[in-house]
Design an enzyme around this catalytic site. Structure first.
Site, mmCIF file in Angstrom:
data_model
loop_
_atom_site.group_PDB
_atom_site.id
_atom_site.type_symbol
_atom_site.label_atom_id
_atom_site.label_comp_id
_atom_site.label_asym_id
_atom_site.label_seq_id
_atom_site.Cartn_x
_atom_site.Cartn_y
_atom_site.Cartn_z
ATOM 1 C CB CYS A 169 -0.948 -0.132 1.088
ATOM 2 S SG CYS A 169 -2.305 -1.207 1.033
HETATM 3 N N1 COA Z 1 -20.430 -8.884 8.440
HETATM 4 C C1 COA Z 1 -20.936 -8.803 9.541
HETATM 5 N N2 COA Z 1 -20.046 -9.024 10.574
HETATM 6 C C2 COA Z 1 -18.729 -9.066 10.347
HETATM 7 C C3 COA Z 1 -18.213 -9.236 9.206
HETATM 8 C C4 COA Z 1 -19.071 -9.046 7.900
HETATM 9 N N3 COA Z 1 -18.583 -9.004 6.830
HETATM 10 N N4 COA Z 1 -17.063 -9.540 9.125
HETATM 11 C C5 COA Z 1 -16.744 -9.734 10.727
HETATM 12 N N5 COA Z 1 -17.892 -9.555 11.508
HETATM 13 C C6 COA Z 1 -18.035 -9.722 12.780
HETATM 14 C C7 COA Z 1 -17.039 -10.296 13.361
HETATM 15 O O1 COA Z 1 -17.518 -11.748 13.494
HETATM 16 C C8 COA Z 1 -17.116 -9.928 14.869
HETATM 17 O O2 COA Z 1 -18.252 -10.520 15.382
HETATM 18 P P1 COA Z 1 -17.850 -10.900 17.212
HETATM 19 O O3 COA Z 1 -17.627 -9.575 17.672
HETATM 20 O O4 COA Z 1 -19.355 -11.420 17.448
HETATM 21 O O5 COA Z 1 -16.825 -11.877 17.223
HETATM 22 C C9 COA Z 1 -17.222 -8.155 14.679
HETATM 23 O O6 COA Z 1 -17.874 -8.212 13.228
HETATM 24 C C10 COA Z 1 -15.808 -7.563 14.662
HETATM 25 O O7 COA Z 1 -15.075 -8.184 13.741
HETATM 26 P P2 COA Z 1 -13.526 -7.521 13.611
HETATM 27 O O8 COA Z 1 -12.931 -8.287 12.224
HETATM 28 O O9 COA Z 1 -12.777 -7.574 14.844
HETATM 29 O O10 COA Z 1 -13.827 -6.004 12.957
HETATM 30 P P3 COA Z 1 -13.138 -4.724 13.237
HETATM 31 O O11 COA Z 1 -14.175 -3.639 13.746
HETATM 32 O O12 COA Z 1 -12.128 -4.876 13.538
HETATM 33 O O13 COA Z 1 -12.979 -4.421 11.492
HETATM 34 C C11 COA Z 1 -11.578 -4.202 9.720
HETATM 35 C C12 COA Z 1 -12.533 -5.067 10.701
HETATM 36 C C13 COA Z 1 -10.884 -5.156 8.727
HETATM 37 C C14 COA Z 1 -12.479 -3.269 8.765
HETATM 38 C C15 COA Z 1 -10.797 -3.352 10.723
HETATM 39 O O14 COA Z 1 -9.865 -4.082 11.665
HETATM 40 C C16 COA Z 1 -9.574 -2.586 9.799
HETATM 41 O O15 COA Z 1 -9.782 -1.964 8.937
HETATM 42 N N6 COA Z 1 -8.316 -2.817 10.128
HETATM 43 C C17 COA Z 1 -7.337 -2.105 9.405
HETATM 44 C C18 COA Z 1 -6.967 -2.882 8.327
HETATM 45 C C19 COA Z 1 -6.080 -2.269 7.186
HETATM 46 O O16 COA Z 1 -5.739 -1.051 7.240
HETATM 47 N N7 COA Z 1 -5.636 -3.188 6.349
HETATM 48 C C20 COA Z 1 -4.618 -2.713 5.491
HETATM 49 C C21 COA Z 1 -4.877 -3.451 4.100
HETATM 50 S S1 COA Z 1 -3.948 -2.964 3.020
#
Ligand code: COA
Length: 386
Positions: A169
């Site tokens: 990225c």
């Molecule tokens: N739909 C509904 N629920 C979902 C889901 C989806 N598509 N994906 C995950 N969940 C649920 C999970 O099961 C979890 O449920 P639980 O609390 O009952 O276990 C809950 O949502 C939280 O999941 P989590 O993965 O911890 O979410 P988050 O708030 O951390 O958000 C991201 C996920 C990926 C959006 C976030 O962590 C993020 O953006 N991180 C940085 C990513 C980044 O910059 N990456 C670089 C890539 S180049």
């Protein structure tokens, strides 16, 4: 860590790199969260139905449904542009289908980059013959060689040289610093940095945790010596790059997979991440890099007029902007493009800059900043010259 800067402002002694112009290619098709979730949930239902007995016996886990509300709340993404919409939304395929082209036709990645580059060249009033080098700085090259940059150079009719670079990225900011260094060293006066990102190819559209993240796009940044640049342009005041190894964002696709063709489509040959850890570890790393480099350049971070941040997650950008500016950033101070583009890897901060820089005034200072896998992060401090 690498650091370069020129004293500024003041009389320019020797070559001085600026951004002359930028360009953007956006695919015509967009996928909304509702469309994406309908497709994912159809896939999940089909999978759960076909494996009912195994799921009931506890041998395999049921796939939970995705939700558009979750996606927008967790990431800020509402839609994303893609090159190959129908196959991505087909619950049986769930991947882009981009036909391989014969060698005598331009490659998909090169075609996107050329479209963005033509816009940058036109905005700068440049002919291809004026450009000395092409850097293709992106996360996913479509082949190992010949370098994509050389094909793009040829398609545009540019003399000189080109090469590919990949820092995930952060590729575009690393490319901009590399181009700026060529200008500073006198090796080139006009360098095109292109970032074609077909993120849909490496995204696992069947992974509930990440299926909503990425989109496709291409950007171009023309870095030139101030003495030949059109006005207005953006002085590159200083740049800072940082890398620190982490497995928290990883993609193992590569030539080693040839040894086990049956494994080619397994999840770790596509994008995987520990999203929460990335969030927690990258925010402080990026904020510290920005504040350090601002101090070295004698720039007061709170005085930055605009932050063009990497577009991965709206919450991450809120926190980084807060740490840099000392207050919650408005949309005017830290514009969002991930709501409509999704995460477009290295191109995200350049899209934000491209769409949101014309209204700034001469003398305004801003920051283009990327971060991502590696970990990697890059900061480019800019000042508008009218
Ligand atoms: N739909 C509904 N629920 C979902 C889901 C989806 N598509 N994906 C995950 N969940 C649920 C999970 O099961 C979890 O449920 P639980 O609390 O009952 O276990 C809950 O949502 C939280 O999941 P989590 O993965 O911890 O979410 P988050 O708030 O951390 O958000 C991201 C996920 C990926 C959006 C976030 O962590 C993020 O953006 N991180 C940085 C990513 C980044 O910059 N990456 C670089 C890539 S180049």
């Amino acid at each position: 860590m690498s650091t370069t800067a020129l004293p500024h402002p003041g009389p320019l002694a020797g070559p001085h790199p600026v951004i002359s112009a930028t360009g953007l290619f956006t695919p015509p098709d967009s996928i909304s969260n509702d469309e994406l979730v309908a497709s994912f949930n159809a896939y999940a239902d089909a999978h759960n139905g076909a494996n009912e007995a195994a799921i009931a016996a506890g041998d395999i886990a049921a796939i939970l449904p995705s939700s558009a509300e979750f996606i927008e709340k967790a990431s800020g993404i509402k839609s994303r542009f893609v090159l190959s919409k129908a196959p991505i939304l087909d619950p049986v395929i769930m991947a882009p289908r981009l036909p391989e082209r014969p060698n005598d036709q331009i490659s998909v990645l090169a075609e996107m980059a050329v479209a963005a580059a033509r816009e940058a060249l036109a905005r700068a009033g440049r002919e291809p013959g004026d450009v000395d080098a092409v850097l293709c700085a992106a996360s996913n090259m479509q082949r190992p060689y010949p370098a994509m940059a050389v094909e793009i150079q040829d398609a545009l009719g540019i003399e000189g040289f080109g090469f590919d670079m990949n820092v995930a990225c952060s590729s575009a900011t690393f490319g901009i610093q590399t181009a700026a260094d060529y200008v500073r060293a006198g090796h080139a006066r006009s360098v095109l940095v292109v970032s074609p990102e077909v993120c849909s190819g490496h995204l696992n559209w069947r992974d509930r945790d990440s299926h909503f993240i990425f989109g496709d796009v291409a950007t171009a940044v023309l870095v030139e010596d101030a003495s030949i640049a059109p006005r207005p342009h953006w002085d590159i005041l200083g740049t800072r790059l940082v890398t620190k190894f982490s497995n928290n964002i990883r993609n193992n696709f590569g030539f080693l997979n040839r040894a086990a063709p049956e494994n080619r489509d397994t999840a770790d040959k596509l994008f995987v991440q520990e999203g929460r850890k990335v969030f927690k570890e990258v925010v402080p790393m990026v904020a510290a890099m920005i504040v350090d480099e601002a101090a070295r350049l004698g720039i007061e971070p709170a005085g930055l007029r605009r932050l063009w941040l990497h577009q991965a997650n709206a919450g991450m950008n809120r926190l980084i902007a807060q740490r840099v500016l000392g207050h919650e950033a408005s949309e005017d101070e830290s514009p969002t493009v991930l709501d409509t583009y999704g995460n477009t890897s290295s191109a995200g901060s350049v899209i934000a800059f491209h769409l949101h820089n014309a209204d700034l005034a001469e003398g305004d200072t801003g920051l283009l900043c990327s971060f991502g896998a590696g970990y990697s992060a890059g900061a480019v401090f800019l000042r508008k010259v009218g």
